[in-house]
Write an enzyme that holds these catalytic residues in place. Sequence first.
Site, mmCIF file in Angstrom:
data_model
loop_
_atom_site.group_PDB
_atom_site.id
_atom_site.type_symbol
_atom_site.label_atom_id
_atom_site.label_comp_id
_atom_site.label_asym_id
_atom_site.label_seq_id
_atom_site.Cartn_x
_atom_site.Cartn_y
_atom_site.Cartn_z
ATOM 1 N N LYS A 1 0.819 -1.216 0.000
ATOM 2 C CA LYS A 1 0.000 0.000 0.000
ATOM 3 C C LYS A 1 0.851 1.264 0.000
ATOM 4 O O LYS A 1 0.543 2.220 -0.705
ATOM 5 C CB LYS A 1 -0.930 0.011 1.215
ATOM 6 C CG LYS A 1 -1.875 -1.168 1.315
ATOM 7 C CD LYS A 1 -2.787 -1.045 2.518
ATOM 8 C CE LYS A 1 -2.040 -1.046 3.843
ATOM 9 N NZ LYS A 1 -1.311 -2.302 4.109
ATOM 10 N N ARG B 1 -8.624 1.527 9.696
ATOM 11 C CA ARG B 1 -8.404 0.096 9.876
ATOM 12 C C ARG B 1 -9.604 -0.586 10.516
ATOM 13 O O ARG B 1 -9.642 -1.812 10.600
ATOM 14 C CB ARG B 1 -7.165 -0.138 10.755
ATOM 15 C CG ARG B 1 -5.866 0.024 9.998
ATOM 16 C CD ARG B 1 -4.690 -0.224 10.908
ATOM 17 N NE ARG B 1 -3.444 -0.285 10.147
ATOM 18 C CZ ARG B 1 -2.244 -0.205 10.682
ATOM 19 N NH1 ARG B 1 -2.122 -0.060 11.992
ATOM 20 N NH2 ARG B 1 -1.160 -0.267 9.940
ATOM 21 N N ARG C 1 12.049 -10.461 4.468
ATOM 22 C CA ARG C 1 12.726 -9.163 4.476
ATOM 23 C C ARG C 1 13.896 -9.153 5.466
ATOM 24 O O ARG C 1 13.797 -9.703 6.560
ATOM 25 C CB ARG C 1 11.748 -8.032 4.819
ATOM 26 C CG ARG C 1 10.741 -7.778 3.737
ATOM 27 C CD ARG C 1 9.996 -6.479 3.913
ATOM 28 N NE ARG C 1 9.232 -6.394 5.152
ATOM 29 C CZ ARG C 1 8.184 -5.591 5.310
ATOM 30 N NH1 ARG C 1 7.795 -4.804 4.319
ATOM 31 N NH2 ARG C 1 7.536 -5.562 6.460
ATOM 32 N N ARG D 1 13.466 -7.955 11.252
ATOM 33 C CA ARG D 1 12.756 -7.233 12.290
ATOM 34 C C ARG D 1 11.781 -8.170 13.002
ATOM 35 O O ARG D 1 11.232 -9.086 12.391
ATOM 36 C CB ARG D 1 11.992 -6.046 11.698
ATOM 37 C CG ARG D 1 12.892 -4.992 11.080
ATOM 38 C CD ARG D 1 12.097 -3.791 10.634
ATOM 39 N NE ARG D 1 10.965 -4.157 9.781
ATOM 40 C CZ ARG D 1 10.147 -3.283 9.226
ATOM 41 N NH1 ARG D 1 10.305 -2.000 9.425
ATOM 42 N NH2 ARG D 1 9.147 -3.697 8.463
ATOM 43 N N ARG E 1 -0.793 -10.741 12.776
ATOM 44 C CA ARG E 1 -1.296 -9.469 12.248
ATOM 45 C C ARG E 1 -2.362 -9.705 11.182
ATOM 46 O O ARG E 1 -3.338 -8.950 11.078
ATOM 47 C CB ARG E 1 -0.146 -8.648 11.677
ATOM 48 C CG ARG E 1 0.833 -8.138 12.727
ATOM 49 C CD ARG E 1 1.988 -7.410 12.095
ATOM 50 N NE ARG E 1 1.549 -6.169 11.450
ATOM 51 C CZ ARG E 1 2.306 -5.463 10.621
ATOM 52 N NH1 ARG E 1 3.522 -5.871 10.311
ATOM 53 N NH2 ARG E 1 1.844 -4.345 10.091
#
Length: 217
Positions: free
Chosen positions: A13, A88, A123, A156, A167
């Site tokens: 996004k 959200r 990542r 992370r 999430r």
Amino acid sequence: MNIVLFGPPGAGKGTQANCLVKDYNLFKISTGDLLREEINKKTKLGTQISSSISEGSFVKDDIIDNLIENIVSNSANQNRMIFDGYPRTINQANALKIEGISINYCDEVKVPDDDIVERMSGRRVHLSSGRTYHIKFNPPKEANKDDITGGELIQRVDDSEEIVRGRLKIYHKQTEPLVKYYQADSDNPEIGTKFIAIDGVGTLEEVKDRISTALSS
């Protein structure tokens, strides 16, 4: 025009919002940017936000709403805003209406959960520079080493598969209901919102073209 851009974490996004800012001269309102700014200030609120993010939880509505309200009340931003990661929840969407903010387009970027997990858990970040890699899509020249400095790359905490899937569960429960919310607005000519579902799988340019085509149709 005002645009709401939403989708699961890791759907791209933010990148697409930046493209729309350039193409349509919009003012981007990113909850991620606002939260990071607060964290970097090392305030009590920033510590609370950091703790929520590390646990894979969404930040409470009242905190987000207060940060957003300060920006949308600025007349210079009116009718040229793109909301990245907000609202959200249904309550946050209602808060925008209470503020008198009309949404012209609501774009849902759709990406399957397994694709999201692959994107985010792969990542790796070089902390001091902020350079980002991906073990599959953009690997460093040497495993776990920054290409420029040779410094260590890390994953992370909020990019771990466990946190990402947590999430996603929260997203499906709290945010996905916005699909029906904005579809209902789209069906009501008095509100004037157009709901658009975008396939978020593909290259940056492919997804960008799908969004641009939808906005111009």
